[in-house]
Design a protein around this motif. Sequence first.
Motif, PDB file in Angstrom:
ATOM      1  N   GLY A 166       0.802  -1.213   0.000  1.00 44.10           N
ATOM      2  CA  GLY A 166       0.000   0.000   0.000  1.00 44.10           C
ATOM      3  C   GLY A 166       0.834   1.262   0.000  1.00 44.10           C
ATOM      4  O   GLY A 166       2.016   1.272  -0.345  1.00 44.10           O
ATOM      5  N   THR A 167       0.188   2.361   0.405  1.00 42.55           N
ATOM      6  CA  THR A 167       0.804   3.683   0.382  1.00 42.55           C
ATOM      7  C   THR A 167       0.865   4.284   1.777  1.00 42.55           C
ATOM      8  O   THR A 167       0.089   3.906   2.667  1.00 42.55           O
ATOM      9  N   ASP A 168       1.791   5.236   1.937  1.00 38.67           N
ATOM     10  CA  ASP A 168       1.968   5.924   3.228  1.00 38.67           C
ATOM     11  C   ASP A 168       2.297   7.375   2.913  1.00 38.67           C
ATOM     12  O   ASP A 168       3.310   7.660   2.280  1.00 38.67           O
ATOM     13  N   LEU A 169       1.422   8.297   3.345  1.00 42.10           N
ATOM     14  CA  LEU A 169       1.600   9.720   3.107  1.00 42.10           C
ATOM     15  C   LEU A 169       1.672  10.444   4.438  1.00 42.10           C
ATOM     16  O   LEU A 169       0.811  10.255   5.304  1.00 42.10           O
ATOM     17  N   SER A 170       2.746  11.276   4.607  1.00 39.32           N
ATOM     18  CA  SER A 170       2.937  11.988   5.868  1.00 39.32           C
ATOM     19  C   SER A 170       3.248  13.448   5.566  1.00 39.32           C
ATOM     20  O   SER A 170       4.054  13.750   4.693  1.00 39.32           O
ATOM     21  N   LEU A 171       2.588  14.359   6.316  1.00 41.08           N
ATOM     22  CA  LEU A 171       2.842  15.792   6.215  1.00 41.08           C
ATOM     23  C   LEU A 171       3.408  16.288   7.544  1.00 41.08           C
ATOM     24  O   LEU A 171       2.923  15.897   8.620  1.00 41.08           O
ATOM     25  N   LEU A 172       4.448  17.121   7.450  1.00 41.10           N
ATOM     26  CA  LEU A 172       5.085  17.691   8.649  1.00 41.10           C
ATOM     27  C   LEU A 172       5.503  16.591   9.625  1.00 41.10           C
ATOM     28  O   LEU A 172       5.276  16.668  10.832  1.00 41.10           O
ATOM     29  N   LYS A 173       6.141  15.549   9.075  1.00 39.25           N
ATOM     30  CA  LYS A 173       6.700  14.443   9.880  1.00 39.25           C
ATOM     31  C   LYS A 173       5.667  13.793  10.789  1.00 39.25           C
ATOM     32  O   LYS A 173       5.988  13.386  11.912  1.00 39.25           O
ATOM     33  N   GLY A 174       4.433  13.673  10.320  1.00 36.81           N
ATOM     34  CA  GLY A 174       3.426  12.958  11.084  1.00 36.81           C
ATOM     35  C   GLY A 174       2.318  13.821  11.661  1.00 36.81           C
ATOM     36  O   GLY A 174       1.430  13.292  12.332  1.00 36.81           O
ATOM     37  N   PHE A 175       2.355  15.135  11.432  1.00 38.13           N
ATOM     38  CA  PHE A 175       1.228  15.971  11.872  1.00 38.13           C
ATOM     39  C   PHE A 175      -0.074  15.450  11.245  1.00 38.13           C
ATOM     40  O   PHE A 175      -1.125  15.395  11.893  1.00 38.13           O
ATOM     41  N   PHE A 176       0.056  15.052   9.984  1.00 34.12           N
ATOM     42  CA  PHE A 176      -1.038  14.316   9.324  1.00 34.12           C
ATOM     43  C   PHE A 176      -0.408  13.126   8.615  1.00 34.12           C
ATOM     44  O   PHE A 176       0.560  13.278   7.867  1.00 34.12           O
ATOM     45  N   ARG A 177      -0.976  11.923   8.854  1.00 36.85           N
ATOM     46  CA  ARG A 177      -0.432  10.720   8.225  1.00 36.85           C
ATOM     47  C   ARG A 177      -1.576   9.837   7.742  1.00 36.85           C
ATOM     48  O   ARG A 177      -2.507   9.543   8.494  1.00 36.85           O
ATOM     49  N   TYR A 178      -1.449   9.440   6.491  1.00 33.85           N
ATOM     50  CA  TYR A 178      -2.486   8.592   5.875  1.00 33.85           C
ATOM     51  C   TYR A 178      -1.825   7.338   5.320  1.00 33.85           C
ATOM     52  O   TYR A 178      -0.835   7.417   4.597  1.00 33.85           O
ATOM     53  N   ARG A 179      -2.394   6.143   5.671  1.00 31.25           N
ATOM     54  CA  ARG A 179      -1.891   4.869   5.176  1.00 31.25           C
ATOM     55  C   ARG A 179      -3.048   4.040   4.632  1.00 31.25           C
ATOM     56  O   ARG A 179      -4.127   3.994   5.240  1.00 31.25           O
ATOM     57  N   HIS A 180      -2.776   3.372   3.517  1.00 32.28           N
ATOM     58  CA  HIS A 180      -3.822   2.559   2.895  1.00 32.28           C
ATOM     59  C   HIS A 180      -3.163   1.367   2.216  1.00 32.28           C
ATOM     60  O   HIS A 180      -2.174   1.514   1.493  1.00 32.28           O
ATOM     61  N   ASP A 181      -3.711   0.154   2.463  1.00 33.78           N
ATOM     62  CA  ASP A 181      -3.136  -1.053   1.885  1.00 33.78           C
ATOM     63  C   ASP A 181      -4.110  -1.805   0.989  1.00 33.78           C
ATOM     64  O   ASP A 181      -3.871  -2.954   0.625  1.00 33.78           O
ATOM     65  N   GLY A 182      -5.223  -1.186   0.608  1.00 29.22           N
ATOM     66  CA  GLY A 182      -6.192  -1.825  -0.260  1.00 29.22           C
ATOM     67  C   GLY A 182      -7.344  -2.464   0.484  1.00 29.22           C
ATOM     68  O   GLY A 182      -8.480  -2.489  -0.001  1.00 29.22           O
ATOM     69  N   ASP A 183      -7.107  -2.993   1.686  1.00 25.31           N
ATOM     70  CA  ASP A 183      -8.172  -3.604   2.491  1.00 25.31           C
ATOM     71  C   ASP A 183      -8.669  -2.666   3.583  1.00 25.31           C
ATOM     72  O   ASP A 183      -9.640  -2.965   4.275  1.00 25.31           O
ATOM     73  N   GLY A 184      -7.976  -1.574   3.761  1.00 32.52           N
ATOM     74  CA  GLY A 184      -8.369  -0.640   4.807  1.00 32.52           C
ATOM     75  C   GLY A 184      -7.331   0.454   4.926  1.00 32.52           C
ATOM     76  O   GLY A 184      -6.339   0.494   4.193  1.00 32.52           O
ATOM     77  N   GLY A 185      -7.581   1.353   5.871  1.00 34.22           N
ATOM     78  CA  GLY A 185      -6.641   2.447   6.017  1.00 34.22           C
ATOM     79  C   GLY A 185      -6.678   3.039   7.407  1.00 34.22           C
ATOM     80  O   GLY A 185      -7.499   2.674   8.254  1.00 34.22           O
ATOM     81  N   ARG A 186      -5.717   3.966   7.629  1.00 32.86           N
ATOM     82  CA  ARG A 186      -5.593   4.619   8.927  1.00 32.86           C
ATOM     83  C   ARG A 186      -5.192   6.061   8.704  1.00 32.86           C
ATOM     84  O   ARG A 186      -4.440   6.376   7.776  1.00 32.86           O
ATOM     85  N   ILE A 187      -5.669   6.941   9.564  1.00 29.83           N
ATOM     86  CA  ILE A 187      -5.282   8.349   9.571  1.00 29.83           C
ATOM     87  C   ILE A 187      -4.871   8.729  10.985  1.00 29.83           C
ATOM     88  O   ILE A 187      -5.609   8.458  11.949  1.00 29.83           O
ATOM     89  N   ASN A 188      -3.677   9.343  11.087  1.00 24.66           N
ATOM     90  CA  ASN A 188      -3.210   9.874  12.364  1.00 24.66           C
ATOM     91  C   ASN A 188      -3.136  11.392  12.254  1.00 24.66           C
ATOM     92  O   ASN A 188      -2.688  11.934  11.239  1.00 24.66           O
ATOM     93  N   LEU A 189      -3.553  12.092  13.334  1.00 20.09           N
ATOM     94  CA  LEU A 189      -3.559  13.551  13.360  1.00 20.09           C
ATOM     95  C   LEU A 189      -2.771  14.060  14.552  1.00 20.09           C
ATOM     96  O   LEU A 189      -2.741  13.418  15.615  1.00 20.09           O
ATOM     97  N   PHE A 190      -2.121  15.201  14.390  1.00 18.82           N
ATOM     98  CA  PHE A 190      -1.468  15.942  15.488  1.00 18.82           C
ATOM     99  C   PHE A 190      -0.409  15.106  16.200  1.00 18.82           C
ATOM    100  O   PHE A 190      -0.226  15.232  17.417  1.00 18.82           O
ATOM    101  N   TYR A 191       0.289  14.212  15.479  1.00 23.15           N
ATOM    102  CA  TYR A 191       1.362  13.374  16.018  1.00 23.15           C
ATOM    103  C   TYR A 191       0.863  12.368  17.058  1.00 23.15           C
ATOM    104  O   TYR A 191       1.682  11.786  17.797  1.00 23.15           O
ATOM    105  N   LEU A 192      -0.443  12.164  17.150  1.00 23.95           N
ATOM    106  CA  LEU A 192      -0.980  11.226  18.131  1.00 23.95           C
ATOM    107  C   LEU A 192      -0.852   9.807  17.619  1.00 23.95           C
ATOM    108  O   LEU A 192      -0.987   9.540  16.422  1.00 23.95           O
TER     109      LEU A 192
END
Length: 496
Positions: free
Chosen positions: A454-480
């Motif tokens: 899948g893919t992994d996209l990160s802005l500002l070293k993890g302030f916003f992070r989006y990951r997707h592998d085709g079966d699902g995905g995850r979003i992290n905000l504010f380095y949490l």
Amino acid sequence: MGNTSFTPFMPLLLLLCTLLLPAFSSPVQAEEEGSVRTLWPLFDYRASPVSDYRVLHLLGPLLKFESKGVEREFALRPLLYRATDGEDERFVQVLYPLLTTSRSAEETNWRGLQFLDYRARHDEKEEGSRFTLFPFIFSRQGAGEGKDYFAFFPFGGKLRERFGRDEIRFTLFPLHARTIKDETQTEHWLWPFFSRSQGPDESGVGIWPLWGSSRKDGVYRKDYFLWPIFFSEDLQLDGDNPRRIRAVFPFYLTDDSPAYSRSTWLWPFFGHVIDRRRNFEQWDLPFPLVRLTKGEDREGLRLLPLFADERVGEQRKRWFLWPLYKIEENRNENYRFRRDRVLFFLYSNQEETLADESVPYRKRIDLWPLVSFRRANNVNHLHLLSLLEPIFPEQPGIERNWAPLWRLYQHKWDDSGNSASSFLWNLYWQERRGEDRAVEVFPFFRYTRRDGAGTDLSLLKGFFRYRHDGDGGRINLFYLPWPLAWGAAAATGETP
């Protein structure tokens, strides 16, 4: 309860901690597939456990730690470079080319420029050491009876098998020295002014530069008067090519033998050579500006600085408006080499090609001090800037210790489409391997796409992070560390 005060620095400290934490953390899954951790320009860490490879750069190109299997490399550029193989092999360079050392199970070497040279053998077949600190100290120990020596120039000592002599002894040089070669002994007083030689059927005496004479029956005769104006030599009298040399310098000089003849008048204005073994004839009018050569294996015309075209065997050299433009070529039925140069190293284009191929298997282009390009083993390298590489090409010591300090941009690619780029020591970098791709512009943007992962996209070293592998995905905000997940990631309650 204690009082807790909020300061303007706390958000900055919190941001720094959240940046450092993911940079140093090593999740198992990431390590199995390979990982990259960056905080430009402080550190850059990359690992590929599949190939057992790890590299850490600190402060851009200044500090480097690298490991691959049992091999280790450390660099503190440009002061120190050290490499080991996990066994007995060790290689060290200190402020290259000031000092280079190496050690193996059989030998230890130290070399400093052209002045320091230390070699020690310590294997079962051979032992002993040799040390030179030119021109002061010369030593060899443990080489066997009669072969050891020590000399401290100019005070005194003995050398063996050095400088073309079997033995050299001296005391307060140049007051006195004695040399031995092939059973002939030569005594020197106030070298080079007074000398005397004696050996089997051989004798000589010299009062330089006034007069000198030496001879060995049936082998040679040498005489000079007011050297180098008058001298006469008959050499190789015991062979099939005896030489006869006569000179009244600079008016006249001849060197004649059955295989070779050379005559010079008013050196360097007029010269003529006949080489009967290599079958060519040459005229110098004057040397080295005007030269004409004719023969089977050698031919050429030189009219410097305007033009020169000379061939010796398979090698050919041409000059146009020396030193503006030079072409060097070497061709045979299996191999072709060509190098074009402008002003020696200002611009250079070098190609090596096999006869049955149209594309060079090795190529190098340099435009000093801006660009260097090279191709070898089907891999291409492009570098900006290039301060020393065009002047000293193919020098691994410069590649290790100096070049990384000024290479603002690097790009590497192969014929399969794999590539890697770096700008300002990984402020921006990208890698492509097959369908996998990774790119980062620190600290704003980072994107990774892995085939099957899948893919992994990160802005500002993890302030916003989006990951997707085709079966699902995850979003992290504010380095949490707690993601918003959906699909398979949400069903399993997976966390980063």
